[in-house]
Design a protein around this motif. Sequence first.
Motif, PDB file in Angstrom:
ATOM      1  N   THR A  11       0.844  -1.190   0.000  1.00 50.57           N
ATOM      2  CA  THR A  11       0.000   0.000   0.000  1.00 50.57           C
ATOM      3  C   THR A  11       0.879   1.239   0.000  1.00 50.57           C
ATOM      4  N   LEU A  12       0.585   2.135  -0.936  1.00 53.59           N
ATOM      5  CA  LEU A  12       1.238   3.436  -1.053  1.00 53.59           C
ATOM      6  C   LEU A  12       0.209   4.504  -0.663  1.00 53.59           C
ATOM      7  N   PRO A  13       0.592   5.767  -0.631  1.00 52.94           N
ATOM      8  CA  PRO A  13      -0.384   6.800  -0.290  1.00 52.94           C
ATOM      9  C   PRO A  13      -1.630   6.727  -1.165  1.00 52.94           C
ATOM     10  N   GLY A  14      -2.746   6.973  -0.527  1.00 51.67           N
ATOM     11  CA  GLY A  14      -4.023   6.940  -1.224  1.00 51.67           C
ATOM     12  C   GLY A  14      -5.122   7.483  -0.344  1.00 51.67           C
ATOM     13  N   GLY A  15      -6.331   7.382  -0.827  1.00 53.00           N
ATOM     14  CA  GLY A  15      -7.489   7.904  -0.114  1.00 53.00           C
ATOM     15  C   GLY A  15      -8.394   6.795   0.383  1.00 53.00           C
ATOM     16  N   ILE A  16      -9.668   7.073   0.383  1.00 51.02           N
ATOM     17  CA  ILE A  16     -10.654   6.164   0.960  1.00 51.02           C
ATOM     18  C   ILE A  16     -10.654   4.803   0.264  1.00 51.02           C
ATOM     19  N   GLY A  17     -10.581   4.782  -1.060  1.00 48.40           N
ATOM     20  CA  GLY A  17     -10.578   3.505  -1.779  1.00 48.40           C
ATOM     21  C   GLY A  17      -9.353   2.676  -1.461  1.00 48.40           C
ATOM     22  N   THR A  18      -8.206   3.340  -1.400  1.00 50.07           N
ATOM     23  CA  THR A  18      -6.963   2.651  -1.049  1.00 50.07           C
ATOM     24  C   THR A  18      -7.060   2.075   0.357  1.00 50.07           C
ATOM     25  N   LEU A  19      -7.579   2.868   1.279  1.00 51.50           N
ATOM     26  CA  LEU A  19      -7.726   2.398   2.662  1.00 51.50           C
ATOM     27  C   LEU A  19      -8.667   1.209   2.753  1.00 51.50           C
ATOM     28  N   GLU A  20      -9.751   1.254   2.014  1.00 54.79           N
ATOM     29  CA  GLU A  20     -10.718   0.155   2.046  1.00 54.79           C
ATOM     30  C   GLU A  20     -10.053  -1.146   1.574  1.00 54.79           C
ATOM     31  N   GLU A  21      -9.300  -1.064   0.500  1.00 56.37           N
ATOM     32  CA  GLU A  21      -8.602  -2.254  -0.006  1.00 56.37           C
ATOM     33  C   GLU A  21      -7.563  -2.739   1.000  1.00 56.37           C
ATOM     34  N   PHE A  22      -6.786  -1.799   1.538  1.00 53.00           N
ATOM     35  CA  PHE A  22      -5.760  -2.149   2.522  1.00 53.00           C
ATOM     36  C   PHE A  22      -6.362  -2.823   3.742  1.00 53.00           C
ATOM     37  N   PHE A  23      -7.408  -2.230   4.314  1.00 53.78           N
ATOM     38  CA  PHE A  23      -7.997  -2.794   5.526  1.00 53.78           C
ATOM     39  C   PHE A  23      -8.563  -4.190   5.292  1.00 53.78           C
ATOM     40  N   GLU A  24      -9.180  -4.416   4.145  1.00 53.47           N
ATOM     41  CA  GLU A  24      -9.714  -5.748   3.862  1.00 53.47           C
ATOM     42  C   GLU A  24      -8.582  -6.779   3.744  1.00 53.47           C
ATOM     43  N   THR A  25      -7.505  -6.394   3.075  1.00 55.72           N
ATOM     44  CA  THR A  25      -6.360  -7.291   2.925  1.00 55.72           C
ATOM     45  C   THR A  25      -5.698  -7.567   4.274  1.00 55.72           C
ATOM     46  N   TRP A  26      -5.519  -6.522   5.073  1.00 57.24           N
ATOM     47  CA  TRP A  26      -4.914  -6.661   6.400  1.00 57.24           C
ATOM     48  C   TRP A  26      -5.777  -7.541   7.296  1.00 57.24           C
ATOM     49  N   THR A  27      -7.085  -7.309   7.289  1.00 56.09           N
ATOM     50  CA  THR A  27      -7.991  -8.122   8.102  1.00 56.09           C
ATOM     51  C   THR A  27      -7.940  -9.579   7.655  1.00 56.09           C
ATOM     52  N   GLY A  28      -7.917  -9.813   6.351  1.00 54.13           N
ATOM     53  CA  GLY A  28      -7.822 -11.186   5.847  1.00 54.13           C
ATOM     54  C   GLY A  28      -6.554 -11.875   6.308  1.00 54.13           C
ATOM     55  N   ALA A  29      -5.463 -11.139   6.348  1.00 52.73           N
ATOM     56  CA  ALA A  29      -4.187 -11.705   6.817  1.00 52.73           C
ATOM     57  C   ALA A  29      -4.277 -12.056   8.295  1.00 52.73           C
ATOM     58  N   TYR A  30      -4.806 -11.133   9.083  1.00 47.51           N
ATOM     59  CA  TYR A  30      -4.913 -11.369  10.519  1.00 47.51           C
ATOM     60  C   TYR A  30      -5.839 -12.552  10.834  1.00 47.51           C
ATOM     61  N   LEU A  31      -6.926 -12.675  10.085  1.00 43.32           N
ATOM     62  CA  LEU A  31      -7.883 -13.755  10.345  1.00 43.32           C
ATOM     63  C   LEU A  31      -7.463 -15.088   9.740  1.00 43.32           C
ATOM     64  N   GLY A  32      -6.354 -15.105   9.007  1.00 46.34           N
ATOM     65  CA  GLY A  32      -5.856 -16.346   8.435  1.00 46.34           C
ATOM     66  C   GLY A  32      -6.484 -16.703   7.097  1.00 46.34           C
TER      67      GLY A  32
END
Length: 183
Positions: free
Chosen positions: A106-127
Amino acid sequence: MVSESYAVCVYCSASVDDSVALDLATRVGDEIGRRGWQLVSGGGNVSMMGAVAQAARAAGAKTIGVIPKKLVHREVADTDADELIVTDTMRERKQVMDDRADAFLTLPGGIGTLEEFFETWTGAYLGVHAKPVVVLDPQDHYRGLFEWIEELRLRGFAGREAVDRVLVTKDFDTAFAALRPSR
């Protein structure tokens, strides 16, 4: 996942016109190509998204753009991509990007970038996946966000394991080392 080579999905802005951010995106695309990796991106050819894809191709990387029909004109679809996948929905877009990537940056971005990042991060944390999740933030774009996340951790709303599942760094080389950890 079976692929020709290692593929990194890059999340970043499709709207900013900041020269420092565009230079970072160009440098990232160039490094992906230099390493012989593939780029998976949101399929737009504007702003940082376009810069990373153009630089990756110029450096010899295969580029895979994934864009929903609704954004083909808004984000000016990257018709130069080696593979341009047009999806029906944003959810389908993210699933294809997730499936095609071996790591996420993830590089600098706005709401769409954050939404993608958070979903990917959550998926990693949840396995859901075990792929590296990295934020490259040399200009402190996300400083306030991660200060807030640390506060959430201190208040018990996020565990240390969840917070530690993403690497946030200002250093280019550290980010790329974490994208392809030695096996």
